[in-house]
Design a protein around this motif. Structure first.
Motif, PDB file in Angstrom:
ATOM      1  N   ARG A   1       1.025  -1.484  -0.143  1.00 33.04           N
ATOM      2  CA  ARG A   1      -0.233   0.325   0.080  1.00 33.04           C
ATOM      3  C   ARG A   1       0.788   0.820  -0.266  1.00 33.04           C
ATOM      4  NH1 ARG A   1      -5.015   0.210   4.282  1.00 33.04           N
ATOM      5  NH2 ARG A   1      -4.894   2.222   2.847  1.00 33.04           N
ATOM      6  N   LYS A   2       0.681   1.597  -1.092  1.00 27.98           N
ATOM      7  CA  LYS A   2       1.748   3.208  -1.198  1.00 27.98           C
ATOM      8  C   LYS A   2       1.216   4.259  -0.069  1.00 27.98           C
ATOM      9  CE  LYS A   2       3.629   1.916  -5.593  1.00 27.98           C
ATOM     10  NZ  LYS A   2       3.494   2.585  -7.513  1.00 27.98           N
ATOM     11  N   ASP A   3      -0.246   3.492   0.107  1.00 26.90           N
ATOM     12  CA  ASP A   3      -0.581   5.752   0.618  1.00 26.90           C
ATOM     13  C   ASP A   3       0.056   5.455   1.853  1.00 26.90           C
ATOM     14  OD1 ASP A   3      -1.745   2.565   1.376  1.00 26.90           O
ATOM     15  OD2 ASP A   3      -3.665   4.635   1.800  1.00 26.90           O
ATOM     16  N   ILE A   4       0.047   3.997   2.262  1.00 23.52           N
ATOM     17  CA  ILE A   4      -0.018   3.948   4.107  1.00 23.52           C
ATOM     18  C   ILE A   4       1.926   4.240   4.281  1.00 23.52           C
ATOM     19  CG2 ILE A   4       1.126   2.008   5.822  1.00 23.52           C
ATOM     20  CD1 ILE A   4      -2.162   3.215   5.024  1.00 23.52           C
ATOM     21  N   ILE A   5       2.623   3.774   2.887  1.00 17.61           N
ATOM     22  CA  ILE A   5       4.441   3.948   2.993  1.00 17.61           C
ATOM     23  C   ILE A   5       4.734   5.990   2.877  1.00 17.61           C
ATOM     24  CG2 ILE A   5       6.244   4.322   1.204  1.00 17.61           C
ATOM     25  CD1 ILE A   5       6.018   0.944   3.119  1.00 17.61           C
ATOM     26  N   HIS A   6       3.761   6.579   1.647  1.00 15.18           N
ATOM     27  CA  HIS A   6       3.348   7.527   1.544  1.00 15.18           C
ATOM     28  C   HIS A   6       3.524   8.774   3.067  1.00 15.18           C
ATOM     29  CE1 HIS A   6       1.860  12.215   0.734  1.00 15.18           C
ATOM     30  NE2 HIS A   6       3.545  11.883  -0.014  1.00 15.18           N
ATOM     31  N   ARG A   7       2.527   8.150   3.872  1.00 16.05           N
ATOM     32  CA  ARG A   7       2.020   8.581   5.664  1.00 16.05           C
ATOM     33  C   ARG A   7       3.387   9.151   6.265  1.00 16.05           C
ATOM     34  NH1 ARG A   7      -3.590   7.259   7.773  1.00 16.05           N
ATOM     35  NH2 ARG A   7      -2.694   7.872   9.401  1.00 16.05           N
ATOM     36  N   VAL A   8       3.830   7.215   6.141  1.00 15.22           N
ATOM     37  CA  VAL A   8       5.166   6.777   7.743  1.00 15.22           C
ATOM     38  C   VAL A   8       6.001   7.806   6.942  1.00 15.22           C
ATOM     39  CG1 VAL A   8       6.364   5.257   7.908  1.00 15.22           C
ATOM     40  CG2 VAL A   8       4.276   5.251   8.058  1.00 15.22           C
ATOM     41  N   VAL A   9       6.463   7.655   5.335  1.00 17.24           N
ATOM     42  CA  VAL A   9       7.580   9.025   5.354  1.00 17.24           C
ATOM     43  C   VAL A   9       7.864  10.350   5.517  1.00 17.24           C
ATOM     44  CG1 VAL A   9       9.093   9.997   3.644  1.00 17.24           C
ATOM     45  CG2 VAL A   9       8.379   7.144   3.730  1.00 17.24           C
ATOM     46  N   ARG A  10       6.896  10.726   5.123  1.00 17.29           N
ATOM     47  CA  ARG A  10       6.226  12.570   5.588  1.00 17.29           C
ATOM     48  C   ARG A  10       6.288  12.594   7.318  1.00 17.29           C
ATOM     49  NH1 ARG A  10       1.052  14.804   5.313  1.00 17.29           N
ATOM     50  NH2 ARG A  10       2.179  16.064   5.366  1.00 17.29           N
ATOM     51  N   TRP A  11       6.622  11.651   8.048  1.00 17.87           N
ATOM     52  CA  TRP A  11       6.068  11.551   8.937  1.00 17.87           C
ATOM     53  C   TRP A  11       7.229  11.986   9.802  1.00 17.87           C
ATOM     54  CZ3 TRP A  11       7.422   7.310  12.652  1.00 17.87           C
ATOM     55  CH2 TRP A  11       7.207   7.996  14.148  1.00 17.87           C
ATOM     56  N   GLN A  12       7.724  10.467   9.114  1.00 10.63           N
ATOM     57  CA  GLN A  12       9.615  10.456   9.637  1.00 10.63           C
ATOM     58  C   GLN A  12      10.087  11.821   9.165  1.00 10.63           C
ATOM     59  OE1 GLN A  12      10.097   5.953   8.691  1.00 10.63           O
ATOM     60  NE2 GLN A  12      11.987   7.227   9.383  1.00 10.63           N
TER      61      GLN A  12
ATOM     62  N   ILE B   1      15.841  -2.526  16.651  1.00 11.66           N
ATOM     63  CA  ILE B   1      15.730  -1.248  17.089  1.00 11.66           C
ATOM     64  C   ILE B   1      15.206  -0.230  16.716  1.00 11.66           C
ATOM     65  CG2 ILE B   1      17.083  -0.188  18.992  1.00 11.66           C
ATOM     66  CD1 ILE B   1      13.304  -0.886  19.623  1.00 11.66           C
ATOM     67  N   GLY B   2      16.173   0.231  15.697  1.00 12.29           N
ATOM     68  CA  GLY B   2      15.973   1.293  14.639  1.00 12.29           C
ATOM     69  C   GLY B   2      15.304   1.562  13.338  1.00 12.29           C
ATOM     70  N   LEU B   3      15.345   0.289  12.758  1.00 14.31           N
ATOM     71  CA  LEU B   3      14.795   0.264  11.303  1.00 14.31           C
ATOM     72  C   LEU B   3      13.443   0.968  11.888  1.00 14.31           C
ATOM     73  CD1 LEU B   3      15.586  -1.506   9.278  1.00 14.31           C
ATOM     74  CD2 LEU B   3      13.912  -3.813   9.815  1.00 14.31           C
ATOM     75  N   ASN B   4      13.511   1.593  10.052  1.00 10.77           N
ATOM     76  CA  ASN B   4      12.180   2.803   9.794  1.00 10.77           C
ATOM     77  C   ASN B   4      11.643   2.239   8.318  1.00 10.77           C
ATOM     78  OD1 ASN B   4      13.915   4.986   8.661  1.00 10.77           O
ATOM     79  ND2 ASN B   4      15.638   4.329  10.238  1.00 10.77           N
ATOM     80  N   VAL B   5      11.354   2.601   7.571  1.00 11.02           N
ATOM     81  CA  VAL B   5      10.467   2.807   6.952  1.00 11.02           C
ATOM     82  C   VAL B   5      11.922   3.808   5.509  1.00 11.02           C
ATOM     83  CG1 VAL B   5       8.524   2.851   5.337  1.00 11.02           C
ATOM     84  CG2 VAL B   5       8.447   2.354   7.324  1.00 11.02           C
TER      85      VAL B   5
END
Length: 323
Positions: free
Chosen positions: A133-144, A290-294
């Motif tokens: 789901r690209k929309d979820i990836i986009h939201r998480v990257v913007r948040w990061q 523990i530091g793995l992120n999108v």
């Protein structure tokens, strides 16, 4: 109103009806007799029963006529002569390829920096096999990216600009525009109106969405490797290096020609030799689990994880969210 009808006509109709019923009963009794005889003589190949069975099929039972009279069952106890071996198919049955994103467990080989076989490992399907789901990836990257902004940009207002507070010239009589201070935004070295001030750019994102984004990023790496027959997700037994020489990592990276950036994830503290061997390589980065992120997963085209890191990430994804 009753229709006129002769008694002779009524007798003929009733007699024909009785004759039809008797013929129908005879056909039914005969059909059951043919069924029993054909099922008994099917193995011996009785031609007479086969002919009677064709007559029975034409007599008005098309549905039963299309079915077989007996069924041969194959089992482990059956002898070899019970069913002709030449009728059995010897072709290999090919199962269709498994679809991606079906929450099914994945089996991946385990290796190390020397490409030695260390067995297999099962990856949890609810973490490594989610629909993309690209929309979820986009939201998480913007948040990061918003959360990591420093927010230290600042401009001066009219009260913070250095300068005199005297009125530059009289209000009337000079023919010039009216001004009360030389520190206004219309003058050079003056103030900035509605400029940025130090603030936090972070915004709230639900924990479920953040966790789902990490699962989708891991699933994307596993799916890309399966679709292109290239290992985008590697699982190592451990990330221990014998020496701190950089050539150990360089030789490993040269084996993967299509990989441009590699992200190495370890379960616990980073090994000192691994840290020293990768600090001069701009295309290899090391992170603890523990530091793995999108965002880091998306920046690298190959993800290398230790067995301990996989177990800790799966455990973290299965931990209930505290509200």
């Amino acid at each position: 109103m009753a229709l006129p009808c002769s008694r002779k006509l009524l007798r003929s109709i009733s007699s024909s009806y009785k004759l039809h019923c008797s013929n129908h009963q005879n056909i039914v009794h005969r059909s059951f007799h043919i069924l029993s005889t054909a099922s008994r003589d099917h193995d011996t190949g009785d031609m007479q029963s086969s002919m009677e069975y064709s007559i029975f099929k034409k007599a008005g039972f098309p549905l039963l006529g299309t079915r077989g009279l007996s069924t041969s069952m194959l089992s482990s106890d059956a002898s070899e002569g019970s069913f002709p071996s030449e009728l059995l198919s010897r072709k290999q049955i090919l199962t269709p390829e498994r679809k991606l994103g079906q929450l099914q467990d994945l089996v991946i080989p385990v290796t190390n920096f020397q490409n030695e076989d260390k067995g297999l490992m099962v990856l949890a399907g609810d973490v490594f096999d989610l629909p993309i789901r690209k929309d979820i990836i986009h939201r998480v990257v913007r948040w990061q990216l918003a959360k990591r902004q420093q927010g230290t940009h600042s401009t001066k207002t009219i009260s913070e600009v250095s300068g005199t507070g005297r009125k530059p010239w009289p209000q009337k009589g000079t023919g010039r525009a009216r001004h009360g201070s030389l520190r206004g935004p219309q003058f050079r070295t003056g103030a900035v109106m509605h400029g940025p001030k130090p603030r936090s750019h972070a915004f709230k994102l639900n924990k479920k969405v953040r966790r789902l984004g990490l699962k989708i990023a891991l699933s994307a790496r596993a799916a890309e490797g399966k679709a292109s027959n290239n290992l985008q997700l590697l699982v190592f037994e451990d990330l221990v290096l014998p020496t701190h020489k950089t050539k150990n990592i360089v030789s490993f990276a040269n084996q993967m020609e299509e990989s441009k950036k590699i992200l190495v994830v370890d379960g616990g503290p980073i090994d000192e030799n691994l840290k020293l061997a990768t600090q001069n390589l701009h295309y290899v980065n090391v992170l603890p689990s523990i530091g793995l992120n999108v965002y880091s997963i998306l920046l690298h085209d190959t993800l290398v994880m230790s067995r301990d890191a996989v177990n800790k990430i799966v455990e973290r994804m299965h931990t209930p969210i505290n509200r």
